[in-house]
Design a protein around this motif. Structure first.
Motif, PDB file in Angstrom:
ATOM      1  N   ILE A   1       0.855  -1.189   0.000  1.00 34.15           N
ATOM      2  CA  ILE A   1       0.000   0.000   0.000  1.00 34.15           C
ATOM      3  C   ILE A   1       0.890   1.238   0.000  1.00 34.15           C
ATOM      4  N   LYS A   2       0.546   2.164  -0.882  1.00 32.01           N
ATOM      5  CA  LYS A   2       1.353   3.387  -0.967  1.00 32.01           C
ATOM      6  C   LYS A   2       0.457   4.575  -1.264  1.00 32.01           C
ATOM      7  N   SER A   3       0.630   5.627  -0.486  1.00 38.02           N
ATOM      8  CA  SER A   3      -0.122   6.852  -0.761  1.00 38.02           C
ATOM      9  C   SER A   3       0.825   8.039  -0.753  1.00 38.02           C
ATOM     10  N   TYR A   4       0.429   9.083  -1.400  1.00 38.90           N
ATOM     11  CA  TYR A   4       1.169  10.338  -1.355  1.00 38.90           C
ATOM     12  C   TYR A   4       0.281  11.398  -0.744  1.00 38.90           C
ATOM     13  N   THR A   5       0.864  12.217   0.104  1.00 41.82           N
ATOM     14  CA  THR A   5       0.094  13.306   0.699  1.00 41.82           C
ATOM     15  C   THR A   5       0.654  14.637   0.229  1.00 41.82           C
ATOM     16  N   LYS A   6      -0.190  15.446  -0.322  1.00 42.08           N
ATOM     17  CA  LYS A   6       0.195  16.781  -0.787  1.00 42.08           C
ATOM     18  C   LYS A   6      -0.874  17.764  -0.334  1.00 42.08           C
ATOM     19  N   MET A   7      -0.500  18.787   0.410  1.00 37.81           N
ATOM     20  CA  MET A   7      -1.438  19.790   0.889  1.00 37.81           C
ATOM     21  C   MET A   7      -2.701  19.142   1.494  1.00 37.81           C
ATOM     22  N   GLN A   8      -2.486  18.202   2.415  1.00 36.32           N
ATOM     23  CA  GLN A   8      -3.584  17.506   3.081  1.00 36.32           C
ATOM     24  C   GLN A   8      -4.452  16.649   2.169  1.00 36.32           C
ATOM     25  N   ASN A   9      -4.036  16.533   0.893  1.00 34.39           N
ATOM     26  CA  ASN A   9      -4.749  15.665  -0.035  1.00 34.39           C
ATOM     27  C   ASN A   9      -4.036  14.325  -0.105  1.00 34.39           C
ATOM     28  N   VAL A  10      -4.726  13.279   0.286  1.00 38.92           N
ATOM     29  CA  VAL A  10      -4.089  11.964   0.247  1.00 38.92           C
ATOM     30  C   VAL A  10      -4.515  11.230  -1.022  1.00 38.92           C
ATOM     31  N   THR A  11      -3.516  10.803  -1.805  1.00 40.04           N
ATOM     32  CA  THR A  11      -3.818   9.987  -2.987  1.00 40.04           C
ATOM     33  C   THR A  11      -3.322   8.580  -2.725  1.00 40.04           C
ATOM     34  N   LEU A  12      -4.254   7.651  -2.783  1.00 36.74           N
ATOM     35  CA  LEU A  12      -3.886   6.248  -2.609  1.00 36.74           C
ATOM     36  C   LEU A  12      -3.456   5.708  -3.971  1.00 36.74           C
ATOM     37  N   VAL A  13      -2.177   5.417  -4.114  1.00 38.26           N
ATOM     38  CA  VAL A  13      -1.630   5.059  -5.425  1.00 38.26           C
ATOM     39  C   VAL A  13      -1.548   3.550  -5.624  1.00 38.26           C
ATOM     40  N   LEU A  14      -1.162   2.831  -4.574  1.00 35.20           N
ATOM     41  CA  LEU A  14      -1.167   1.364  -4.634  1.00 35.20           C
ATOM     42  C   LEU A  14      -2.077   0.857  -3.518  1.00 35.20           C
ATOM     43  N   LYS A  15      -3.066   0.068  -3.904  1.00 29.03           N
ATOM     44  CA  LYS A  15      -4.124  -0.283  -2.960  1.00 29.03           C
ATOM     45  C   LYS A  15      -4.071  -1.741  -2.528  1.00 29.03           C
ATOM     46  N   GLY A  16      -2.856  -2.218  -2.259  1.00 23.80           N
ATOM     47  CA  GLY A  16      -2.735  -3.620  -1.846  1.00 23.80           C
ATOM     48  C   GLY A  16      -2.317  -4.487  -3.019  1.00 23.80           C
ATOM     49  N   VAL A  17      -1.080  -4.320  -3.440  1.00 24.47           N
ATOM     50  CA  VAL A  17      -0.570  -5.072  -4.587  1.00 24.47           C
ATOM     51  C   VAL A  17       0.307  -6.223  -4.101  1.00 24.47           C
ATOM     52  N   SER A  18       0.025  -7.414  -4.607  1.00 21.20           N
ATOM     53  CA  SER A  18       0.859  -8.579  -4.304  1.00 21.20           C
ATOM     54  C   SER A  18       1.379  -9.140  -5.613  1.00 21.20           C
ATOM     55  N   ILE A  19       2.620  -9.590  -5.577  1.00 22.20           N
ATOM     56  CA  ILE A  19       3.221 -10.077  -6.815  1.00 22.20           C
ATOM     57  C   ILE A  19       4.304 -11.087  -6.476  1.00 22.20           C
ATOM     58  N   ASP A  20       4.457 -12.047  -7.357  1.00 23.19           N
ATOM     59  CA  ASP A  20       5.402 -13.133  -7.139  1.00 23.19           C
ATOM     60  C   ASP A  20       6.248 -13.243  -8.396  1.00 23.19           C
ATOM     61  N   ILE A  21       7.543 -13.053  -8.263  1.00 24.10           N
ATOM     62  CA  ILE A  21       8.393 -13.049  -9.455  1.00 24.10           C
ATOM     63  C   ILE A  21       9.453 -14.130  -9.334  1.00 24.10           C
ATOM     64  N   GLN A  22       9.486 -14.981 -10.339  1.00 22.62           N
ATOM     65  CA  GLN A  22      10.412 -16.117 -10.312  1.00 22.62           C
ATOM     66  C   GLN A  22      11.707 -15.776 -11.030  1.00 22.62           C
ATOM     67  N   GLU A  23      12.714 -16.584 -10.785  1.00 23.15           N
ATOM     68  CA  GLU A  23      14.001 -16.428 -11.451  1.00 23.15           C
ATOM     69  C   GLU A  23      13.835 -16.399 -12.970  1.00 23.15           C
ATOM     70  N   SER A  24      14.522 -15.457 -13.572  1.00 18.25           N
ATOM     71  CA  SER A  24      14.574 -15.264 -15.029  1.00 18.25           C
ATOM     72  C   SER A  24      13.221 -15.111 -15.714  1.00 18.25           C
ATOM     73  N   ASP A  25      12.264 -14.537 -14.966  1.00 14.03           N
ATOM     74  CA  ASP A  25      11.006 -14.095 -15.562  1.00 14.03           C
ATOM     75  C   ASP A  25      11.268 -12.929 -16.509  1.00 14.03           C
ATOM     76  N   PHE A  26      10.385 -12.731 -17.442  1.00 18.56           N
ATOM     77  CA  PHE A  26      10.398 -11.535 -18.290  1.00 18.56           C
ATOM     78  C   PHE A  26       8.961 -11.021 -18.274  1.00 18.56           C
ATOM     79  N   ILE A  27       8.742 -10.007 -17.440  1.00 22.52           N
ATOM     80  CA  ILE A  27       7.378  -9.580 -17.122  1.00 22.52           C
ATOM     81  C   ILE A  27       7.131  -8.153 -17.600  1.00 22.52           C
ATOM     82  N   SER A  28       5.997  -7.940 -18.219  1.00 16.17           N
ATOM     83  CA  SER A  28       5.591  -6.570 -18.533  1.00 16.17           C
ATOM     84  C   SER A  28       4.493  -6.134 -17.580  1.00 16.17           C
TER      85      SER A  28
END
Ligand SMILES: Nc1ncnc2c1ncn2[C@@H]1O[C@H](COP(=O)(O)OP(=O)(O)OP(=O)(O)O)[C@@H](O)[C@H]1O
Ligand SMILES: [Mg+2]
Length: 225
Positions: free
Chosen positions: A9-36
């Motif tokens: 989870i990641k948010s940015y706060t600017k002038m009391q405005n909170v923007t939720l940018v990542l809302k619970g991201v899970s990811i699993d990356i294996q050896e020598s993956d090529f992911i877009s």
């Protein structure tokens, strides 16, 4: 090498405005993956890459990398440990290449190796090999402003590789390039993936890169679809 991110989870706060940018991201990356990672502008792709690569920290959630049976948990590393880890394991090709303007092409490539403790001589040898690999032997002493956009991007790729990272994060590596240059970058990434067994995670708007990937992750509004 195995990377696992859990409920980021990641948010940015600017002038009391909170923007939720990542809302619970899970990811699993294996050896020598090529992911877009694809998705509309503002979906959170760059933010996610920065967090997975340890150059930005989430509000909450874990990023854990396993290599040869050793576990590295970003949350339990201090700044110095994290920057050492990044320098050794992770390569970054930024959306805007971030080459240092006052340094030549070869010096830009050498820098991470020097930071990692290589001698000037060794760093230079490695950088020359990489210059050759990205087909820019003849641009060794050019400064970034004396290189085309595609050439700058190839220098940035070479710089990302000099410490033989296990994972390379590339943020729009073909962003501002024409078709021929984009094709050329894709071929270089492909060669590196096959030859050096590097894991690639690429945020891109390019259908061609996406089509070429082993896995496509779609992001929208801060979640993986
Ligand atoms: N430092 C910051 N401060 C405040 N808001 C930010 C900051 N960085 C990013 N954002 C916001 O977070 C959201 C996601 O940005 P991000 O750069 O991750 O998107 P993206 O998917 O990479 O988009 P693009 O395809 O245009 O590169 C955007 O709405 C952006 O305005
Ligand atoms: Mg982006």
């Amino acid at each position: 090498m195995h990377l696992k991110a859990d409920n980021i989870i990641k948010s940015y706060t600017k002038m009391q405005n909170v923007t939720l940018v990542l809302k619970g991201v899970s990811i699993d990356i294996q050896e020598s993956d090529f992911i877009s990672i694809i998705g509309p502008s503002g979906a959170g792709k760059s933010t996610l890459l920065h967090i997975l690569g340890g150059i930005d920290s989430p509000d909450s959630g874990d990023v854990i990398i396993e290599h040869n049976g050793v576990y590295y948990d970003y949350n339990s590393m201090n700044n110095k440990e994290l920057s050492n880890f990044r320098n050794k394991f992770i390569g970054f090709v930024f959306q805007f290449h971030h080459l240092l303007p006052e340094f030549t092409a070869i010096e830009n490539i050498m820098l991470p190796a020097l930071i990692a403790g290589d001698s000037n001589k060794i760093a230079k040898e490695k950088a020359k090999e990489l210059l050759n690999l990205v087909n820019l032997d003849l641009r060794e002493t050019h400064k970034p402003t004396e290189l085309s956009g595609g050439e700058q991007q190839r220098i940035a790729i070479a710089r990302a590789l000099i410490n033989e990272p296990k994972i390379v994060f590339a943020d729009e590596p073909t962003g501002n390039l024409d078709r021929a240059n984009s094709q050329n970058i894709l071929e270089i990434l492909d060669l590196l993936h096959k030859k050096m067994n590097i894991t690639f995670i690429i945020a891109t708007h390019s259908d061609e890169i996406a089509a070429h990937s082993q896995r496509i992750i779609r992001m929208k509004d801060g979640i993986i679809e």
